[in-house]
Design a protein around this motif. Sequence first.
Motif, PDB file in Angstrom:
ATOM      1  N   TYR A 135     -16.097  45.596  17.214  1.00 25.46           N
ATOM      2  CA  TYR A 135     -15.708  45.561  15.810  1.00 25.46           C
ATOM      3  C   TYR A 135     -14.415  44.778  15.675  1.00 25.46           C
ATOM      4  O   TYR A 135     -13.562  44.814  16.545  1.00 25.46           O
ATOM      5  N   PRO A 136     -14.250  44.091  14.555  1.00 24.92           N
ATOM      6  CA  PRO A 136     -13.083  43.221  14.381  1.00 24.92           C
ATOM      7  C   PRO A 136     -11.809  43.989  14.070  1.00 24.92           C
ATOM      8  O   PRO A 136     -11.841  45.127  13.615  1.00 24.92           O
ATOM      9  N   ASP A 137     -10.674  43.324  14.313  1.00 30.03           N
ATOM     10  CA  ASP A 137      -9.373  43.856  13.908  1.00 30.03           C
ATOM     11  C   ASP A 137      -9.061  43.433  12.483  1.00 30.03           C
ATOM     12  O   ASP A 137      -8.221  44.017  11.825  1.00 30.03           O
ATOM     13  N   ARG A 138      -9.729  42.358  12.051  1.00 31.00           N
ATOM     14  CA  ARG A 138      -9.553  41.817  10.694  1.00 31.00           C
ATOM     15  C   ARG A 138     -10.913  41.668  10.060  1.00 31.00           C
ATOM     16  O   ARG A 138     -11.918  41.540  10.744  1.00 31.00           O
ATOM     17  N   LEU A 139     -10.931  41.601   8.769  1.00 30.55           N
ATOM     18  CA  LEU A 139     -12.187  41.345   8.063  1.00 30.55           C
ATOM     19  C   LEU A 139     -12.524  39.869   8.197  1.00 30.55           C
ATOM     20  O   LEU A 139     -11.634  39.020   8.174  1.00 30.55           O
ATOM     21  N   PRO A 140     -13.805  39.530   8.329  1.00 32.96           N
ATOM     22  CA  PRO A 140     -14.183  38.128   8.474  1.00 32.96           C
ATOM     23  C   PRO A 140     -13.982  37.352   7.171  1.00 32.96           C
ATOM     24  O   PRO A 140     -13.984  37.921   6.082  1.00 32.96           O
ATOM     25  N   ALA A 141     -13.815  36.052   7.321  1.00 37.74           N
ATOM     26  CA  ALA A 141     -13.606  35.171   6.177  1.00 37.74           C
ATOM     27  C   ALA A 141     -14.823  35.180   5.264  1.00 37.74           C
ATOM     28  O   ALA A 141     -15.946  35.437   5.699  1.00 37.74           O
ATOM     29  N   GLY A 142     -14.576  34.876   4.016  1.00 36.93           N
ATOM     30  CA  GLY A 142     -15.653  34.769   3.047  1.00 36.93           C
ATOM     31  C   GLY A 142     -15.156  35.120   1.663  1.00 36.93           C
ATOM     32  O   GLY A 142     -14.113  35.758   1.510  1.00 36.93           O
ATOM     33  N   PRO A 143     -15.906  34.682   0.660  1.00 39.48           N
ATOM     34  CA  PRO A 143     -15.524  35.007  -0.718  1.00 39.48           C
ATOM     35  C   PRO A 143     -15.502  36.528  -0.911  1.00 39.48           C
ATOM     36  O   PRO A 143     -16.472  37.202  -0.612  1.00 39.48           O
ATOM     37  N   GLY A 144     -14.378  37.035  -1.349  1.00 38.93           N
ATOM     38  CA  GLY A 144     -14.229  38.471  -1.562  1.00 38.93           C
ATOM     39  C   GLY A 144     -13.383  39.157  -0.509  1.00 38.93           C
ATOM     40  O   GLY A 144     -13.028  40.325  -0.658  1.00 38.93           O
ATOM     41  N   ARG A 145     -13.045  38.436   0.562  1.00 36.53           N
ATOM     42  CA  ARG A 145     -12.242  39.058   1.616  1.00 36.53           C
ATOM     43  C   ARG A 145     -10.892  39.529   1.098  1.00 36.53           C
ATOM     44  O   ARG A 145     -10.434  40.618   1.441  1.00 36.53           O
ATOM     45  N   GLU A 146     -10.255  38.737   0.251  1.00 44.58           N
ATOM     46  CA  GLU A 146      -8.936  39.114  -0.266  1.00 44.58           C
ATOM     47  C   GLU A 146      -9.013  40.425  -1.041  1.00 44.58           C
ATOM     48  O   GLU A 146      -8.127  41.266  -0.938  1.00 44.58           O
ATOM     49  N   ILE A 147     -10.081  40.596  -1.803  1.00 49.12           N
ATOM     50  CA  ILE A 147     -10.261  41.838  -2.567  1.00 49.12           C
ATOM     51  C   ILE A 147     -10.419  43.012  -1.597  1.00 49.12           C
ATOM     52  O   ILE A 147      -9.797  44.060  -1.763  1.00 49.12           O
ATOM     53  N   ALA A 148     -11.252  42.823  -0.579  1.00 50.95           N
ATOM     54  CA  ALA A 148     -11.495  43.887   0.398  1.00 50.95           C
ATOM     55  C   ALA A 148     -10.212  44.229   1.153  1.00 50.95           C
ATOM     56  O   ALA A 148      -9.933  45.408   1.397  1.00 50.95           O
ATOM     57  N   GLU A 149      -9.439  43.221   1.516  1.00 52.87           N
ATOM     58  CA  GLU A 149      -8.190  43.485   2.234  1.00 52.87           C
ATOM     59  C   GLU A 149      -7.235  44.299   1.368  1.00 52.87           C
ATOM     60  O   GLU A 149      -6.622  45.253   1.838  1.00 52.87           O
ATOM     61  N   ARG A 150      -7.142  43.942   0.106  1.00 54.35           N
ATOM     62  CA  ARG A 150      -6.228  44.636  -0.793  1.00 54.35           C
ATOM     63  C   ARG A 150      -6.737  46.031  -1.162  1.00 54.35           C
ATOM     64  O   ARG A 150      -5.981  46.993  -1.193  1.00 54.35           O
ATOM     65  N   ALA A 151      -8.045  46.147  -1.425  1.00 53.23           N
ATOM     66  CA  ALA A 151      -8.590  47.406  -1.928  1.00 53.23           C
ATOM     67  C   ALA A 151      -9.025  48.375  -0.831  1.00 53.23           C
ATOM     68  O   ALA A 151      -8.923  49.579  -1.002  1.00 53.23           O
ATOM     69  N   CYS A 152      -9.505  47.870   0.273  1.00 53.18           N
ATOM     70  CA  CYS A 152     -10.091  48.738   1.303  1.00 53.18           C
ATOM     71  C   CYS A 152      -9.134  49.024   2.461  1.00 53.18           C
ATOM     72  O   CYS A 152      -9.089  50.141   2.964  1.00 53.18           O
ATOM     73  N   LEU A 153      -8.413  47.983   2.893  1.00 55.17           N
ATOM     74  CA  LEU A 153      -7.559  48.149   4.067  1.00 55.17           C
ATOM     75  C   LEU A 153      -6.312  48.973   3.779  1.00 55.17           C
ATOM     76  O   LEU A 153      -5.557  49.294   4.699  1.00 55.17           O
ATOM     77  N   VAL A 154      -6.116  49.356   2.523  1.00 59.46           N
ATOM     78  CA  VAL A 154      -5.016  50.254   2.183  1.00 59.46           C
ATOM     79  C   VAL A 154      -5.208  51.583   2.914  1.00 59.46           C
ATOM     80  O   VAL A 154      -4.261  52.168   3.424  1.00 59.46           O
ATOM     81  N   CYS A 155      -6.462  52.027   2.990  1.00 56.41           N
ATOM     82  CA  CYS A 155      -6.763  53.324   3.613  1.00 56.41           C
ATOM     83  C   CYS A 155      -7.605  53.217   4.883  1.00 56.41           C
ATOM     84  O   CYS A 155      -7.584  54.124   5.711  1.00 56.41           O
ATOM     85  N   HIS A 156      -8.376  52.153   5.021  1.00 55.28           N
ATOM     86  CA  HIS A 156      -9.341  52.045   6.112  1.00 55.28           C
ATOM     87  C   HIS A 156      -9.029  50.870   7.030  1.00 55.28           C
ATOM     88  O   HIS A 156      -8.480  49.872   6.594  1.00 55.28           O
ATOM     89  N   SER A 157      -9.463  50.976   8.275  1.00 56.74           N
ATOM     90  CA  SER A 157      -9.345  49.862   9.212  1.00 56.74           C
ATOM     91  C   SER A 157     -10.535  48.920   9.021  1.00 56.74           C
ATOM     92  O   SER A 157     -11.580  49.323   8.489  1.00 56.74           O
ATOM     93  N   ALA A 158     -10.374  47.696   9.479  1.00 58.57           N
ATOM     94  CA  ALA A 158     -11.491  46.747   9.440  1.00 58.57           C
ATOM     95  C   ALA A 158     -12.648  47.275  10.287  1.00 58.57           C
ATOM     96  O   ALA A 158     -13.813  47.075   9.958  1.00 58.57           O
ATOM     97  N   GLN A 159     -12.324  47.967  11.368  1.00 58.24           N
ATOM     98  CA  GLN A 159     -13.359  48.519  12.237  1.00 58.24           C
ATOM     99  C   GLN A 159     -14.220  49.537  11.504  1.00 58.24           C
ATOM    100  O   GLN A 159     -15.432  49.546  11.650  1.00 58.24           O
ATOM    101  N   LEU A 160     -13.596  50.400  10.721  1.00 56.51           N
ATOM    102  CA  LEU A 160     -14.350  51.409   9.988  1.00 56.51           C
ATOM    103  C   LEU A 160     -15.309  50.750   9.001  1.00 56.51           C
ATOM    104  O   LEU A 160     -16.462  51.161   8.877  1.00 56.51           O
ATOM    105  N   ILE A 161     -14.847  49.729   8.326  1.00 52.51           N
ATOM    106  CA  ILE A 161     -15.697  49.024   7.359  1.00 52.51           C
ATOM    107  C   ILE A 161     -16.832  48.314   8.087  1.00 52.51           C
ATOM    108  O   ILE A 161     -17.989  48.397   7.685  1.00 52.51           O
ATOM    109  N   ALA A 162     -16.520  47.632   9.176  1.00 45.98           N
ATOM    110  CA  ALA A 162     -17.510  46.830   9.900  1.00 45.98           C
ATOM    111  C   ALA A 162     -18.631  47.658  10.511  1.00 45.98           C
ATOM    112  O   ALA A 162     -19.730  47.161  10.726  1.00 45.98           O
TER     113      ALA A 162
END
Length: 111
Positions: A36-63
């Motif tokens: 599982y990644p340490d960061r979210l992969p590139a793509g349209p919408g990544r900035e939203i996910a980083e701001r909204a999801c990574l506040v509480c969750h790791s990239a691994q949990l999402i992936a």
Amino acid sequence: MSRARSRSAALAIALLGAIACATLAAPGAPPRRKLYPDRLPAGPGREIAERACLVCHSAQLIAQQHKGREAWEKTIAQMEKWGAPVAPAQHDSLRAYLTARFGPLPGTAKP
């Protein structure tokens, strides 16, 4: 077990460990892939996910979720109820990003 036999067993275990480490680090060996990644992969919408999801969750949990469109929609709605900072105008982009990058695995039937 005798003291000499115990030393021999310990030496054998240490030798096997050294061989295993040398084999894993051998030149020309393919690099080990992270599950599982340490960061979210590139793509349209990544900035939203980083701001909204990574506040509480790791990239691994999402992936590791592997959800379909409807399941991500349900998750986003629940996270919004719990305070995730997702503007209504960003909802579709976030769902599309999560579904495209972390959708169902091939051969699974999650909606």
